[in-house]
Design a protein around this motif. Structure first.
Motif, PDB file in Angstrom:
ATOM      1  N   LEU A  64       1.823 -44.634 -70.422  1.00 37.08           N
ATOM      2  CA  LEU A  64       0.372 -44.469 -70.474  1.00 37.08           C
ATOM      3  C   LEU A  64      -0.266 -45.488 -69.536  1.00 37.08           C
ATOM      4  CD1 LEU A  64      -1.956 -42.937 -71.912  1.00 37.08           C
ATOM      5  CD2 LEU A  64      -1.995 -44.791 -73.575  1.00 37.08           C
ATOM      6  N   ALA A  65      -1.006 -44.999 -68.548  1.00 39.75           N
ATOM      7  CA  ALA A  65      -1.682 -45.889 -67.608  1.00 39.75           C
ATOM      8  C   ALA A  65      -2.864 -46.566 -68.301  1.00 39.75           C
ATOM      9  CB  ALA A  65      -2.177 -45.095 -66.401  1.00 39.75           C
ATOM     10  N   GLN A  66      -3.189 -47.777 -67.865  1.00 44.50           N
ATOM     11  CA  GLN A  66      -4.289 -48.522 -68.467  1.00 44.50           C
ATOM     12  C   GLN A  66      -5.602 -47.743 -68.385  1.00 44.50           C
ATOM     13  OE1 GLN A  66      -4.427 -52.676 -67.511  1.00 44.50           O
ATOM     14  NE2 GLN A  66      -6.570 -52.871 -68.088  1.00 44.50           N
ATOM     15  N   SER A  67      -5.869 -47.110 -67.254  1.00 45.21           N
ATOM     16  CA  SER A  67      -7.119 -46.348 -67.114  1.00 45.21           C
ATOM     17  C   SER A  67      -7.145 -45.178 -68.100  1.00 45.21           C
ATOM     18  CB  SER A  67      -7.295 -45.849 -65.679  1.00 45.21           C
ATOM     19  OG  SER A  67      -6.205 -45.024 -65.303  1.00 45.21           O
ATOM     20  N   SER A  68      -5.999 -44.537 -68.310  1.00 47.71           N
ATOM     21  CA  SER A  68      -5.915 -43.448 -69.291  1.00 47.71           C
ATOM     22  C   SER A  68      -6.127 -43.966 -70.707  1.00 47.71           C
ATOM     23  CB  SER A  68      -4.560 -42.755 -69.215  1.00 47.71           C
ATOM     24  OG  SER A  68      -4.424 -42.083 -67.992  1.00 47.71           O
ATOM     25  N   ALA A  69      -5.585 -45.140 -70.983  1.00 49.74           N
ATOM     26  CA  ALA A  69      -5.760 -45.726 -72.315  1.00 49.74           C
ATOM     27  C   ALA A  69      -7.245 -45.944 -72.594  1.00 49.74           C
ATOM     28  CB  ALA A  69      -4.996 -47.038 -72.428  1.00 49.74           C
ATOM     29  N   TYR A  70      -7.972 -46.529 -71.643  1.00 56.40           N
ATOM     30  CA  TYR A  70      -9.405 -46.762 -71.834  1.00 56.40           C
ATOM     31  C   TYR A  70     -10.159 -45.445 -72.026  1.00 56.40           C
ATOM     32  CZ  TYR A  70      -9.426 -51.790 -70.875  1.00 56.40           C
ATOM     33  OH  TYR A  70      -9.246 -53.145 -70.945  1.00 56.40           O
ATOM     34  N   ARG A  71      -9.866 -44.442 -71.192  1.00 62.64           N
ATOM     35  CA  ARG A  71     -10.555 -43.144 -71.313  1.00 62.64           C
ATOM     36  C   ARG A  71     -10.260 -42.497 -72.664  1.00 62.64           C
ATOM     37  NH1 ARG A  71      -8.967 -42.606 -65.999  1.00 62.64           N
ATOM     38  NH2 ARG A  71      -7.211 -41.267 -66.573  1.00 62.64           N
ATOM     39  N   ASN A  72      -8.994 -42.493 -73.050  1.00 65.37           N
ATOM     40  CA  ASN A  72      -8.615 -41.880 -74.315  1.00 65.37           C
ATOM     41  C   ASN A  72      -9.195 -42.632 -75.508  1.00 65.37           C
ATOM     42  OD1 ASN A  72      -7.107 -39.582 -73.496  1.00 65.37           O
ATOM     43  ND2 ASN A  72      -5.432 -40.920 -72.911  1.00 65.37           N
ATOM     44  N   LEU A  73      -9.223 -43.946 -75.447  1.00 63.81           N
ATOM     45  CA  LEU A  73      -9.820 -44.723 -76.531  1.00 63.81           C
ATOM     46  C   LEU A  73     -11.314 -44.417 -76.659  1.00 63.81           C
ATOM     47  CD1 LEU A  73      -7.931 -48.078 -76.085  1.00 63.81           C
ATOM     48  CD2 LEU A  73      -7.993 -46.721 -78.202  1.00 63.81           C
ATOM     49  N   SER A  74     -11.977 -44.233 -75.531  1.00 65.34           N
ATOM     50  CA  SER A  74     -13.399 -43.894 -75.559  1.00 65.34           C
ATOM     51  C   SER A  74     -13.620 -42.556 -76.262  1.00 65.34           C
ATOM     52  CB  SER A  74     -13.953 -43.841 -74.129  1.00 65.34           C
ATOM     53  OG  SER A  74     -15.306 -43.467 -74.151  1.00 65.34           O
ATOM     54  N   VAL A  75     -12.803 -41.566 -75.953  1.00 62.30           N
ATOM     55  CA  VAL A  75     -12.911 -40.253 -76.603  1.00 62.30           C
ATOM     56  C   VAL A  75     -12.612 -40.383 -78.100  1.00 62.30           C
ATOM     57  CG1 VAL A  75     -11.908 -37.935 -76.743  1.00 62.30           C
ATOM     58  CG2 VAL A  75     -12.435 -38.935 -74.509  1.00 62.30           C
ATOM     59  N   LEU A  76     -11.574 -41.130 -78.442  1.00 62.12           N
ATOM     60  CA  LEU A  76     -11.212 -41.317 -79.846  1.00 62.12           C
ATOM     61  C   LEU A  76     -12.311 -42.057 -80.611  1.00 62.12           C
ATOM     62  CD1 LEU A  76      -7.429 -42.146 -79.326  1.00 62.12           C
ATOM     63  CD2 LEU A  76      -8.348 -40.098 -80.472  1.00 62.12           C
ATOM     64  N   GLU A  77     -12.967 -43.013 -79.951  1.00 60.57           N
ATOM     65  CA  GLU A  77     -14.111 -43.696 -80.568  1.00 60.57           C
ATOM     66  C   GLU A  77     -15.255 -42.709 -80.801  1.00 60.57           C
ATOM     67  OE1 GLU A  77     -15.365 -47.955 -79.569  1.00 60.57           O
ATOM     68  OE2 GLU A  77     -14.281 -47.314 -77.765  1.00 60.57           O
ATOM     69  N   ASN A  78     -15.554 -41.895 -79.793  1.00 60.90           N
ATOM     70  CA  ASN A  78     -16.631 -40.913 -79.923  1.00 60.90           C
ATOM     71  C   ASN A  78     -16.365 -39.913 -81.041  1.00 60.90           C
ATOM     72  OD1 ASN A  78     -18.188 -42.031 -77.898  1.00 60.90           O
ATOM     73  ND2 ASN A  78     -17.299 -40.746 -76.303  1.00 60.90           N
ATOM     74  N   ALA A  79     -15.109 -39.629 -81.301  1.00 55.36           N
ATOM     75  CA  ALA A  79     -14.739 -38.704 -82.373  1.00 55.36           C
ATOM     76  C   ALA A  79     -14.776 -39.383 -83.744  1.00 55.36           C
ATOM     77  CB  ALA A  79     -13.342 -38.128 -82.114  1.00 55.36           C
ATOM     78  N   GLY A  80     -14.912 -40.707 -83.761  1.00 55.81           N
ATOM     79  CA  GLY A  80     -14.983 -41.431 -85.026  1.00 55.81           C
ATOM     80  C   GLY A  80     -13.650 -41.720 -85.672  1.00 55.81           C
ATOM     81  N   VAL A  81     -12.567 -41.692 -84.904  1.00 59.43           N
ATOM     82  CA  VAL A  81     -11.250 -41.976 -85.482  1.00 59.43           C
ATOM     83  C   VAL A  81     -10.706 -43.337 -85.073  1.00 59.43           C
ATOM     84  CG1 VAL A  81     -10.623 -39.557 -85.789  1.00 59.43           C
ATOM     85  CG2 VAL A  81     -10.000 -40.705 -83.694  1.00 59.43           C
ATOM     86  N   VAL A  82     -11.293 -43.951 -84.065  1.00 62.77           N
ATOM     87  CA  VAL A  82     -10.900 -45.285 -83.620  1.00 62.77           C
ATOM     88  C   VAL A  82     -12.160 -46.143 -83.542  1.00 62.77           C
ATOM     89  CG1 VAL A  82     -10.040 -46.607 -81.625  1.00 62.77           C
ATOM     90  CG2 VAL A  82      -8.840 -44.552 -82.348  1.00 62.77           C
ATOM     91  N   VAL A  83     -12.040 -47.406 -83.928  1.00 64.15           N
ATOM     92  CA  VAL A  83     -13.143 -48.356 -83.792  1.00 64.15           C
ATOM     93  C   VAL A  83     -12.673 -49.563 -82.988  1.00 64.15           C
ATOM     94  CG1 VAL A  83     -14.378 -47.659 -85.881  1.00 64.15           C
ATOM     95  CG2 VAL A  83     -12.660 -49.446 -86.009  1.00 64.15           C
ATOM     96  N   ARG A  84     -13.622 -50.155 -82.290  1.00 62.12           N
ATOM     97  CA  ARG A  84     -13.352 -51.337 -81.479  1.00 62.12           C
ATOM     98  C   ARG A  84     -13.724 -52.577 -82.285  1.00 62.12           C
ATOM     99  NH1 ARG A  84     -16.019 -51.273 -75.714  1.00 62.12           N
ATOM    100  NH2 ARG A  84     -16.389 -49.267 -76.675  1.00 62.12           N
TER     101      ARG A  84
END
Length: 158
Positions: A64-84
């Motif tokens: 998993l590339a770092q840029s992909s990790a950030y993009r995917n985490l952003s989507v997961l945050e928007n979906a309400g399943v991950v929090v920062r």
């Protein structure tokens, strides 16, 4: 007199095997798919007992590339399943939402930035809610729930 709030949900966390279908549903609600990169991130967070930094997520996921990790985490945050979780060092940490893991708080080390989850007994949780509700009411604020970070120095850094 302070009106009693609904107690926090201290039920058992969602079983690890049931997290993926829940995440897929939440992503579908915002028009997103549960891609392999998102699955890898969710698996890494599911397998951890504490919030993880980007380097820790990358270490736990293969390819998993770092840029992909950030993009995917952003989507997961928007979906309400991950929090920062913001800490005292340069890295934010990420964890699954309380809908998946149950209500908890954080112990944050002010020296190294490490974050550990901590659950407190229901009686203390109730007292904390009541005290925070009084503070909120005095400020004209309608409290929905609370998050608590205890900042100090971890045993490794002492």
């Amino acid at each position: 007199m302070v009106k009693a709030m609904a107690p926090h949900n201290h039920a058992d966390p969602i079983a690890a095997a049931d997290i993926a279908p829940h995440v897929a549903t939440k992503l579908g609600e915002i028009g997103q798919r549960f891609t392999s990169g998102r699955r890898d991130i969710v698996a890494a967070l599911t397998g951890s007992q504490r919030p993880l930094s980007i380097p820790e997520i990358l270490e736990a996921t293969e390819g998993l590339a770092q840029s992909s990790a950030y993009r995917n985490l952003s989507v997961l945050e928007n979906a309400g399943v991950v929090v920062r979780v913001i800490t005292t060092d340069e890295w934010a940490r990420y964890e699954l939402s309380e809908d998946l893991t149950g209500h908890h708080h954080h112990m944050v080390c002010s020296k190294c930035g490490a974050v550990d989850d901590v659950r407190i007994p229901d009686a203390i949780e109730h007292d904390l809610d009541a005290a925070l509700e009084r503070v909120a009411k005095r400020a004209g604020f309608a409290m929905a729930h609370h998050r608590l970070d205890v900042v100090g120095v971890c045993k490794t850094c002492r």
